[in-house]
Design an enzyme around this catalytic site. Sequence first.
Site, PDB file in Angstrom:
ATOM      1  N   LYS A  78      10.654   0.267  11.730  1.00 40.71           N
ATOM      2  CA  LYS A  78      10.118  -0.333  10.500  1.00 40.71           C
ATOM      3  C   LYS A  78      11.208  -0.369   9.419  1.00 40.71           C
ATOM      4  CE  LYS A  78       8.276   4.219   9.168  1.00 40.71           C
ATOM      5  NZ  LYS A  78       7.085   5.076   9.261  1.00 40.71           N
ATOM      6  N   TYR A  83      27.239   0.060 -19.761  1.00 39.34           N
ATOM      7  CA  TYR A  83      26.113  -0.344 -20.611  1.00 39.34           C
ATOM      8  C   TYR A  83      25.577   0.823 -21.433  1.00 39.34           C
ATOM      9  CZ  TYR A  83      25.495  -4.873 -18.244  1.00 39.34           C
ATOM     10  OH  TYR A  83      25.650  -6.136 -17.765  1.00 39.34           O
ATOM     11  N   ARG A 119      -4.003  10.022   4.947  1.00 40.92           N
ATOM     12  CA  ARG A 119      -3.309   8.823   4.514  1.00 40.92           C
ATOM     13  C   ARG A 119      -3.996   7.604   5.119  1.00 40.92           C
ATOM     14  NH1 ARG A 119       3.114   7.991   5.677  1.00 40.92           N
ATOM     15  NH2 ARG A 119       2.388   7.431   7.759  1.00 40.92           N
TER      16      ARG A 119
HETATM   17  C1  LIG Z   1       7.423   6.306  10.001  1.00 47.75           C
HETATM   18  C2  LIG Z   1       6.541   6.945  11.017  1.00 47.75           C
HETATM   19  C3  LIG Z   1       7.072   7.706  12.095  1.00 47.75           C
HETATM   20  C4  LIG Z   1       8.536   8.069  12.201  1.00 47.75           C
HETATM   21  O1  LIG Z   1       8.769   9.304  11.561  1.00 47.75           O
HETATM   22  P1  LIG Z   1      10.224   9.960  11.494  1.00 47.75           P
HETATM   23  O2  LIG Z   1      10.027  11.179  10.670  1.00 47.75           O
HETATM   24  O3  LIG Z   1      11.105   8.967  10.847  1.00 47.75           O
HETATM   25  O4  LIG Z   1      10.638  10.261  12.902  1.00 47.75           O
HETATM   26  C5  LIG Z   1       6.197   8.139  13.075  1.00 47.75           C
HETATM   27  N1  LIG Z   1       4.866   7.887  12.978  1.00 47.75           N
HETATM   28  C6  LIG Z   1       4.328   7.205  11.945  1.00 47.75           C
HETATM   29  C7  LIG Z   1       2.854   7.003  11.899  1.00 47.75           C
HETATM   30  C8  LIG Z   1       5.137   6.736  10.922  1.00 47.75           C
HETATM   31  O5  LIG Z   1       4.591   6.074   9.883  1.00 47.75           O
END
Ligand SMILES: *Cc1c(COP(=O)(O)O)cnc(C)c1O
Length: 368
Positions: A38, A264, A136
């Site tokens: 992602k 700035y 979540r």
């Molecule tokens: C982003 C994500 C992961 C990956 O986690 P890492 O700590 O980067 O290995 C795994 N599972 C879900 C549901 C995630 O959102």
Amino acid sequence: MSKVSETTLEINLGALKGNFDFLKSKLQSDTLFLAVVKAFAYGSDSIVVGKYLEKIGVDYFAVAYVKEGVKLRQSGVKTPILVLHPQSDNLKLAIQYSLEPSLYSLKLLKELEKVVFDSGIANYPVHMKFNTGLNRLGFKLSDVDLLLNTLAESSLLKVRSVFSHLAASEDINEKKFTENQIALFRSVSEKFINRLNYPVIRHLCNTSGVLNYPEAHFDMVRCGIGLYGYGNFNKKAYELKPVASLKSIVSQVFNAAAGETVGYNRGHVCRLDSKIATIPLGHADGVGRQYGNGVGAVYINHQRANIIGNVCMDMIMIDVTEVECKEGDEVVVFGPSHPAEEAAEVANTISYELITGVSQRVTRKFIK
Ligand SMILES: *Cc1c(COP(=O)(O)O)cnc(C)c1O
């Protein structure tokens, strides 16, 4: 290593392979490996990285959103892709591109059933997401029976996997909480397996879960940050190597007399006669305004130079009074010898945010 001629994110595919091999070595031989790609593969490049990971043999991919999966498919990726956080309005697109949605609410499940029905297909692969304590996204544990009844009633959807996500897998002080999440997940996933008369993949661990909870790998693990060489744990103990190096170049070096100001809002005041360098890298490239005014540094020939004044959109200024450097020299923001964790920590953030924040304006360069 060749020098960069502009702000560049160097992506070392050899290091990616090394991290993959290392993480794989922590698994049982039959545990599946899902690579999380992602957010442009954690700020790198989801297509080059996705294709490379497909070649070296990952079993699954995950993206957050449907459009990220579409991009991978359009580039020719064939490996199954789990979409962690789809929305109703893009379910049709997901099906069109053979993307497998995570289902986290009854509303989404019903909407997918409708889209699948309208498309005239059956047994569409889905992944059931349970909330075991992160609070979540996901079904509640009390939804299990209703879900099983709903799914058993129709042949529109086929449960490819049941999964959950750990809230604090990197924090050994939260071991009890994590063990409780593992136990809850075990019981939910067993209910699914007992009820559905076909194989269902179970998965729970992210990178730190893989390293800290070998008893909880189940059938598949989901690794993101570890593949890219980072994690919220004592990395020294592990053989992970940062994949991405953010590099830039010295555009200009000049002297400023004591009392002059830099940047700035006259953010920096030179206490002494100073030598300043300007770097073509700013908040639009991913070095945010939390840096500057003494927070954060870059490295020129392994010498540290503090970021002074306010970070501009396209530039930072650094104090090189004590640093040997000239126009055209290479500048390192983070990379294997100056890990992103260090740069993240001084700005009260984590490696995840810093590496995913490198903007699309920055040139990507791939090395083996
Ligand atoms: C982003 C994500 C992961 C990956 O986690 P890492 O700590 O980067 O290995 C795994 N599972 C879900 C549901 C995630 O959102």
